[in-house]
Design a protein around this motif. Structure first.
Motif, short mmCIF file in Angstrom:
data_model
loop_
_atom_site.label_atom_id
_atom_site.label_comp_id
_atom_site.label_asym_id
_atom_site.label_seq_id
_atom_site.Cartn_x
_atom_site.Cartn_y
_atom_site.Cartn_z
N TRP A 36 -23.61 -23.70 -13.99
CA TRP A 36 -22.71 -24.19 -12.94
C TRP A 36 -22.71 -25.87 -12.98
O TRP A 36 -22.33 -26.20 -11.74
CB TRP A 36 -23.54 -23.61 -11.72
N SER A 37 -22.81 -26.26 -13.99
CA SER A 37 -22.56 -27.74 -13.95
C SER A 37 -22.06 -27.92 -15.50
O SER A 37 -22.03 -27.13 -16.59
CB SER A 37 -23.66 -28.58 -13.81
N ARG A 63 -18.82 -26.20 -5.08
CA ARG A 63 -19.82 -26.12 -6.00
C ARG A 63 -21.00 -25.20 -5.27
O ARG A 63 -20.97 -24.89 -4.07
CB ARG A 63 -20.31 -27.57 -6.37
N VAL A 71 -27.10 -33.15 -10.46
CA VAL A 71 -27.93 -32.06 -10.33
C VAL A 71 -28.95 -32.72 -9.21
O VAL A 71 -29.85 -33.51 -9.87
CB VAL A 71 -28.51 -31.32 -11.52
N LEU A 96 -24.21 -30.17 -8.41
CA LEU A 96 -25.16 -28.86 -8.26
C LEU A 96 -26.55 -29.04 -7.67
O LEU A 96 -26.96 -30.23 -7.90
CB LEU A 96 -25.37 -28.35 -9.70
#
Length: 849
Positions: free
Chosen positions: A775-776, A549, A782, A501
Motif C-alpha cells: 500500500w505504498s 490512502r 510511512v 501510509l
C-alpha cells in the motif's frame, strides 16, 4: 495552552483519580475523649472517606478505631439522614472478648450474633468470619461493616476470598483493619481496594502490574509505577507504624526488644528416596512446594519436638505459645507437654474461643495453636512474651502475625521467639528471612509517604499531576524522523495530507501500560475510557493521511479472566470489532481485515484459558484461540466520482504480475491430490522445525481433519508432540490469512541479545513489510503514532520508503534511535556484492568461481 483551552489536556488531568470520599465530616468533639491523638486522626480520616483501610501496627488501637468509626457512621446516618442503621464488625475467633471490653470502655453497646435471624433492630453487631463464610449471616443487611484482621481471609483460599468480598458489595460504608496487610504481596492490597470499591481488581492489576508473556499468573509491580502505586494506596489506606508518623508523641509506644533464636535439628541427608523412574537420589534436597514441605516436616518431627521440649523445660513456669501447622505436630506436642491446651479446627467454636480467651487472661501456661486459627487479632501480650515455632513454612503472613500476638505495643518484656527447623529446610528459612526484609522495606516506604503527605490525599495530587506531559525530543537521519512525544501532540504538529501510509499496532486498550505517564493510552480505566483518548488521536491521523490512502491497524482481541468478570470462566472481548466501530465512526472507510494466525498452545501458556486438563473436565469452558488482526481503513478520496486515491499507489507490470494480482485480489483455496506427510516422516524431523514443515506441507494439499488428528495422536504416543508450542498448525493459501508470520522476528530479538529492555508486545517484521509493499510506493512516507522500538520506520527505510514515528517511552525511544542509526549505516555501506551487481561483473559463473 491551559487545560481549559485544550480538551486533550483536560482529559489527561481527569485521569488523576484518588479514592473518592463518600463519608461524613467529624469534629474532634464527636470522638470519645479516651482515644489518643493518632487514633482520633485516623477515625476522622476513615469516617470522612467512608471506605478506608486502617493498616496500623500491632498495639496502636485498631479495636478502638474500628468501634468508634462504625459508631460514628451510624450516628451520622441517624442525624443527617434520619436512618437508624446497623453496623457489623467481622472478627477472627478469640477476639470477641477484646471488642466487648473496649466497647464497654467507649460506652458502646455491642451484640454478638452468628445468624441473620438474630438481628434485633438497629445498632452495632459483632460476628466471626465463619458465620459470613458459611452463609449464616448476610452482610447486605447492614449499612456499615468493618473487617478486623482481614488478612485472615487468605487462609480460606483465593476463591473464598473473592466470594467473601463480593458479599459486601451492597454495604454502603466499608472498612478493613489489619496490622499486616502484606505490602510485599502487593496483589493482595488490590483485593482490599476491590472490597472497598476504590478500584476494580482487574483494572488495578492492569494499571500497576506487568504480565509475564510466558505465564499468565506471574504478575509483578512495574518498577516505574511503584511510587505512584504507593501514593494511590495511601489515598485509601493508612500505614501507621507509630504515632509520630502522624506528628504525635511516641510516648508509651515503644516496641519491646525482639530476641529471635533459630534452632536447626539434624536431618538424615542421605535418606533422599528415589526419583520417579526408580533411580536413587544421592542426597536429600531442600523441601520444594507445599507437599514436599509437609512431608519434610513429618519426617523431622521427632527431632523438632525433642528440641521444643528442651526449650520449654528450661523455663517450666513461663507462659508460652507453641505454634504449629500440622495436626501430626499438634498430637506430638500434646504428648510431649502434658499440661498444654490446644485449639484446632474440629473443636466447637465456643470451646475454641474460650480457650483462647483464657490463655489471653493468663489462666494457663501453654497454648498450642496454628497461626491460621489464633495468629490474627488475639492479644496475648499481657501474660505471655515467649513463643516457639516447631517448624517453618513459606507462609510469611501467618508467621509475622503469630509473632506479633506478643511482640506489640504495651508488651512489658523482651519478646523471645524460638524457631525450630530441620537442616534440610535452610532454603525455607532463607525465603522467610527475605520476605521479612522485604516486608520491613515496604512498610518503611509507606511510613515515609504518610510522614511526608499525612492523611490528606490532596497533598500529593500535585506530584501525580507532574506525570502529565513530556518534553519533546526529536531525532532524525536520512529518510527518517522520530520523536519522544505524546502521539496526539506529535500528530498535531504534522502537515495536512502529508502521510502516505499509516502502519501501527495500537495499545490493546488498558491491557498494558508502557510508561508512568498519564499520557499513556494504556493508563485508562476500560475500553470506553481508552477510546475516549483515541478520539483525540484518530481525527489527527485522518487529517495528516493523504486522501485515498490506508491506515493499517494491528490489533488483538483481549482475554477477560473469570475472576475479574465474575463469570467464573474466561471470555473474549472482541476488541477488533470495537476498533472497527471506532474508526468508522470517525469517517474512515473499512476495507476488511487480515487474520494473523497465532499459536494456540503458546496462548494457553499466557492465559490459562484453553487448558487441556480443564477441557477434559468440562469442554464447555473452552473456546478457540485468538488470532491477531490487521484492520484496513481508507481515507475517502477527494474525487468521489472515482475510486482512485488523490495520489494513487501505482504498480508497474514488470513489478506486479497478473498472478500476484489474483492472489492479492482473491482469497481463493488451492487443492491438489498430494498427501500429507506421514507420522513416520514427521517423527524424523526436529520438533522445533515441525511447525514450519507441517504448515507448508499442509497448505498446498487437500486438508483432512481426521488425517491431521491421527498424525498428532501418533506423535503424542511417541512423546514427539511438544506441549509448549503448536507443532502441527495447519497452513492456508487464503491471502487474508497470514499463517506464516514469524512470531520471533521482531526487534525484541536484538534487544534481548544486547541486554536491553524488551517491548511488551513487539510488531513482527513480516506484517509491516507486507503492508508497506502493498500500500505504498518507494520514497513515500510511512508513519507509526505508537512507534515502540521503531520497527515501522526501520522497515520503511529497508523498503526504500521514508519513516516517521512517535514514542512516549523514553527508553524505547533511545533504543529505537540506535536501531535506525544502525540501519542507516548498514544501508550506506556498499559491500563487494553490491558493487559487483552494480557494475555487472558479478555473474553466476563468477560467484561460483
Amino acid at each position: 495552552m491551559n487545560a481549559h483551552a485544550d480538551p486533550y489536556r483536560a482529559f489527561l488531568e481527569a485521569k488523576i483519580r484518588l479514592a473518592p470520599a463518600i463519608g461524613f465530616e467529624v469534629d474532634d468533639g464527636e470522638i470519645h475523649p479516651l482515644l489518643k491523638p493518632h487514633q482520633r486522626d485516623i477515625v476522622r480520616w476513615a469516617v470522612r472517606g467512608g471506605r478506608r483501610a486502617i493498616f496500623c501496627a500491632f498495639g496502636l488501637g485498631k479495636t478502638f478505631m474500628q468501634l468508634q468509626s462504625v459508631a460514628l457512621v451510624l450516628a451520622k446516618l441517624l442525624a443527617l439522614e434520619g436512618k437508624a442503621g446497623r453496623g457489623l464488625i467481622v472478627l477472627p475467633l478469640g477476639v470477641r472478648q477484646e471488642f466487648r471490653r473496649d466497647a464497654a470502655t467507649l460506652g458502646l453497646h455491642v451484640r454478638f450474633i452468628r445468624r441473620s435471624d438474630e438481628i434485633d433492630g438497629p445498632g452495632l453487631y459483632l460476628t466471626n468470619y465463619e458465620s459470613v463464610r458459611d452463609g449464616k449471616l448476610d452482610p447486605a443487611l447492614f449499612d456499615v461493616a468493618s473487617l478486623d484482621e482481614a488478612s485472615v481471609l487468605r487462609s480460606y483460599g483465593s476463591k473464598t476470598f473473592q466470594t467473601f468480598l463480593a458479599l459486601f458489595a451492597g454495604v454502603r460504608f466499608r472498612f478493613v483493619a489489619t496490622a499486616t496487610p502484606s505490602p510485599n504481596r502487593t496483589k493482595e492490597l488490590i483485593h482490599y481496594a476491590g472490597f472497598l470499591g476504590v478500584m476494580d481488581t482487574g483494572q488495578a492489576l492492569t494499571r500497576f502490574f506487568q504480565r509475564d508473556s510466558e505465564s499468565a499468573g506471574n504478575l509483578t509491580l512495574y518498577p516505574h509505577k511503584e511510587r505512584e502505586f504507593w501514593l494511590w494506596v495511601n489515598s485509601w489506606a493508612c500505614f501507621v507504624q507509630r504515632p509520630s508518623d502522624l506528628g504525635h508523641s511516641d510516648e508509651g509506644y515503644a516496641l519491646p526488644p525482639l530476641k529471635v533464636t533459630w534452632h536447626e535439628v539434624e536431618t538424615n541427608l542421605a535418606d533422599a528416596g528415589e526419583e520417579r523412574d526408580g533411580q536413587g537420589i544421592l542426597f536429600r534436597d531442600g523441601a520444594r512446594g507445599l507437599m514436599q514441605e509437609a512431608k519434610e516436616r513429618r519426617d523431622t518431627l521427632p527431632a523438632r519436638i525433642a528440641r521444643m521440649a528442651q526449650i520449654v523445660a528450661a523455663e517450666p513456669a513461663a507462659h508460652r505459645i507453641i505454634w504449629h501447622d500440622l495436626e501430626d505436630e499438634r498430637r506430638a506436642i500434646e504428648k510431649a507437654l502434658p499440661g498444654v491446651r490446644s485449639v484446632y479446627g474440629t473443636q466447637d467454636l465456643d470451646a475454641r474461643e474460650q480457650t483462647i480467651v483464657d490463655f489471653s487472661d493468663g489462666k494457663f501456661r501453654l497454648l498450642a495453636a496454628k497461626p491460621v486459627i489464633a495468629g490474627s487479632g488475639c492479644n496475648f501480650q499481657r501474660h505471655c512474651h515467649k513463643a516457639v515455632f516447631v517448624g517453618v513454612s513459606h507462609k510469611f503472613n501467618d508467621f509475622i502475625q503469630a509473632i506479633h500476638r506478643i511482640a506489640r505495643f504495651l508488651q512489658a518484656h523482651t519478646v523471645e521467639i524460638d524457631i525450630i527447623h530441620a537442616e534440610s529446610e535452610r532454603e525455607v528459612v532463607r525465603d522467610l528471612m527475605a520476605k521479612w526484609a522485604e516486608h520491613d522495606r515496604l512498610v518503611a516506604t509507606m511510613s515515609d509517604i504518610i510522614r511526608e503527605y499525612g492523611l490528606d490525599p490532596l497533598n500529593f495530587t500535585a506530584e501525580l499531576t507532574r506525570a502529565i506531559g513530556v518534553e519533546r525530543i526529536e531525532a532524525t537521519g536520512e529518510g527518517w524522523q522520530v520523536a519522544n512525544n505524546d502521539c496526539v501532540l506529535e500528530a498535531r504538529g504534522m502537515a495536512d495530507n502529508s502521510v502516505d501510509l499509516i502502519v501501527t499496532s495500537i495499545p490493546f486498550s488498558n491491557h498494558y501500560e508502557y510508561t508512568p505517564s498519564y499520557n499513556d493510552f494504556g493508563h485508562t480505566d476500560n475500553d470506553g475510557h481508552f477510546f475516549a483518548q483515541m478520539d483525540h488521536l484518530t481525527p489527527e491521523l485522518i487529517r495528516i493521511l493523504k486522501p485515498g490512502r490506508l491506515a493499517c491497524i494491528h490489533v488483538k482481541d483481549r482475554i477477560l479472566f473469570g475472576n475479574v468478570t465474575g463469570l467464573g470462566f474466561p471470555t473474549v472481548n472482541p476488541f477488533h470489532a470495537d476498533c472497527i466501530a471506532h474508526y468508522r465512526r470517525h469517517g474512515l472507510a473499512y476495507l476488511g481485515l487480515i487474520y494473523v494466525d497465532t499459536d494456540v498452545v503458546r496462548e494457553n501458556n499466557q492465559t490459562y484459558r484453553l487448558g487441556y486438563t480443564e477441557m477434559r473436565k468440562d469442554g464447555t469452558k473452552m473456546g478457540v484461540g485468538s488470532p491477531e488482526f490487521v484492520l484496513l481503513f481508507r481515507k475517502v478520496q477527494s474525487d468521489r466520482s472515482k475510486g482512485y486515491a488523490d495520489d494513487p499507489v501505482q504498480k508497474r507490470i514488470e513489478d506486479y504480475s497478473l498472478a500476484r494480482w489474483q492472489l492479492d485480489a482473491h482469497a481463493r483455496w488451492r487443492s491438489s491430490g498430494n498427501r500429507l506427510l506421514t507420522p513416520q516422516e514427521l517423527m524424523a524431523i526436529d520438533p522445533k522445525l515441525l511447525p514450519k514443515v507441517f504448515r507448508e506441507a499442509s497448505a498446498g494439499r487437500i486438508y483432512d481433519f481426521e488425517t491431521h488428528l491421527r498424525i498428532g495422536e501418533a506423535l503424542e504416543a511417541r512423546q514427539r508432540l511438544p506441549s509448549i508450542y503448536m507443532a502441527l498448525m495447519p497452513g492456508t493459501n487464503r491471502e487474508d490469512v497470514w499463517c506464516d508470520v514469524n512470531r520471533m522476528l521482531t526487534l525484541n530479538t536484538e534487544q534481548a541479545a544486547k541486554g536491553r529492555e524488551q517491548h511488551v508486545c513487539p510488531l513482527q517484521f513480516d506484517i509491516v513489510d507486507r503492508c508497506i509493499a502493498r500500500w505504498s510506493e518507494p520514497g513515500e512516507l510511512v508513519f507509526d503514532p505508537f512507534g515502540g522500538l521503531f520497527t515501522v520506520p526501520m522497515r520503511a527505510l529497508l523498503a526504500g520508503r521514508r519513516g516517521r514515528a512517535a514514542e512516549l517511552n523514553p527508553g524505547y525511544f533511545l533504543d529505537g534511535v540506535k536501531v535506525l542509526e544502525a540501519t542507516q549505516r548498514k544501508m550506506a555501506t556498499a559491500t563487494l556484492f553490491d558493487l559487483g551487481e552494480a557494475e555487472g561483473w558479478l555473474t553466476a559463473e563468477g560467484a561460483a568461481a
